[in-house]
Design a protein around this motif. Structure first.
Motif, PDB file in Angstrom:
ATOM      1  N   LEU A 151      27.075  33.005 -10.028  1.00  0.00           N
ATOM      2  CA  LEU A 151      25.786  33.359  -9.448  1.00  0.00           C
ATOM      3  C   LEU A 151      25.131  34.570 -10.113  1.00  0.00           C
ATOM      4  O   LEU A 151      24.222  35.174  -9.534  1.00  0.00           O
ATOM      5  CB  LEU A 151      25.956  33.631  -7.944  1.00  0.00           C
ATOM      6  N   SER A 155      21.318  35.961  -9.337  1.00  0.00           N
ATOM      7  CA  SER A 155      21.172  37.353  -8.896  1.00  0.00           C
ATOM      8  C   SER A 155      20.159  38.083  -9.769  1.00  0.00           C
ATOM      9  O   SER A 155      19.311  38.844  -9.270  1.00  0.00           O
ATOM     10  CB  SER A 155      22.518  38.070  -8.948  1.00  0.00           C
ATOM     11  N   LYS A 158      16.738  36.940  -8.785  1.00  0.00           N
ATOM     12  CA  LYS A 158      16.333  37.557  -7.515  1.00  0.00           C
ATOM     13  C   LYS A 158      15.853  38.987  -7.755  1.00  0.00           C
ATOM     14  O   LYS A 158      14.835  39.415  -7.200  1.00  0.00           O
ATOM     15  CB  LYS A 158      17.522  37.550  -6.559  1.00  0.00           C
ATOM     16  N   SER A 181      16.481  30.601  -6.412  1.00  0.00           N
ATOM     17  CA  SER A 181      17.724  31.242  -6.832  1.00  0.00           C
ATOM     18  C   SER A 181      18.869  30.908  -5.889  1.00  0.00           C
ATOM     19  O   SER A 181      20.025  30.861  -6.308  1.00  0.00           O
ATOM     20  CB  SER A 181      17.532  32.759  -6.925  1.00  0.00           C
TER      21      SER A 181
END
Length: 284
Positions: A151, A155, A158, A181
């Motif tokens: 992820l 991240s 984001k 996301s």
């Protein structure tokens, strides 16, 4: 008071839960996860999450150390031990600990952990206002249908969205929106048709997404499972995202351009209301 977490069969205060530095989830992101919503101390859409977990484990060749009945009981027990009324349960299972090697170890024991997070999922203030998103290139790995812990790029996306004054990013690949996301992306056309990307290896097979498509069809809302472009999204009457703990979350701006009237749309809010009513009533 610290939370009580589950780690490989033990119930521990969160500060006492330790995982080996040789765990492949830590070294290689060789792990998968699931997030199950909790409302009124009950599990939302648990069977769907459990089925997707089994699929992800099969794709990676990881065996769950618990039977399906035992895993359900662990979910219920962690709710009880933490007196969780509303929020989420995070589950992660890695291939386990072994000396560092790109080749999978044959005899590693999987590491299974669960923890809770209290969160207002029913009265999310963002539902009333909607959120803004920015469009970013999708640089994730190709097997997004497997819910792995890889992820880092989501991240980064984001954080880039936050830096641009938005709450979320919608990712774009080959000229089409893939997903957000950490959620599936949807639009509603001026004709009132729900458009959502079809299932493939390009997107996560969202449990909430599947429910919303079913609910929309039952409510007489036309549905098209096809890819849509950023231009279509910006020209849409409404837009929204779906996920396990945000349910249906309105999107009111894309790259600073209002979607529709720039407020949460009526069909979006209708779908959210129908989802909450049905899924909370059927929580286990």
């Amino acid at each position: 008071m610290s939370r009580i977490v589950y780690l490989n069969g033990a119930w521990l205060p969160e500060e006492d839960a330790k995982v080996s530095i040789f765990d492949r989830g830590f070294l290689f992101a060789d792990a998968i996860y699931e997030v199950t919503g909790v409302v009124g101390g009950k599990l939302l859409e648990y069977q769907g999450h459990a089925a997707r977990l089994q699929r992800s484990m099969a794709e990676l060749g990881i065996a769950c150390p618990l039977s399906p009945d035992e895993l359900l009981e662990v979910h219920r027990e962690i709710v009880r031990r933490n007196a969780l009324e509303e929020g989420l349960i995070y589950l992660q299972i890695s291939r386990g600990a072994a000396d560092r090697d790109f080749a999978y170890p044959k005899d590693a024991t999987p590491t299974l952990t669960l923890f809770t997070q209290a969160k207002a999922v029913l009265d999310n203030p963002k539902v009333a206002t909607g959120i803004s998103v920015v469009l970013l290139p999708d640089y994730r790995w190709a097997r997004r249908d497997i819910k792995t812990v890889q992820l880092l790029y989501p991240s980064m996306a984001k954080m880039e969205a936050t830096a641009r004054g938005a709450e979320e990013a919608w990712l774009v690949e080959d000229g089409f929106v893939t997903e957000a996301s950490a959620a599936n992306a949807h639009i509603i056309t001026a004709e009132g048709t729900l458009v959502t990307r079809p299932l493939s290896q390009a997107i996560l097979h969202g449990i909430t997404r599947a429910s919303i498509v079913e609910i929309a069809q039952q409510a007489g809302i036309a549905c098209e499972e096809r890819a849509f472009t950023p231009e279509e999204a910006k020209a849409a009457a409404e837009a929204f995202m779906t996920s396990a703990t945000n349910f249906v979350l309105p999107v009111v701006a894309i790259d600073g351009q209002p979607v529709g009237a720039g407020t949460p749309g009526p069909l979006t809010l209708k779908l959210r209301a129908l989802y909450v009513a049905r899924k909370v009533a059927n929580a286990i």
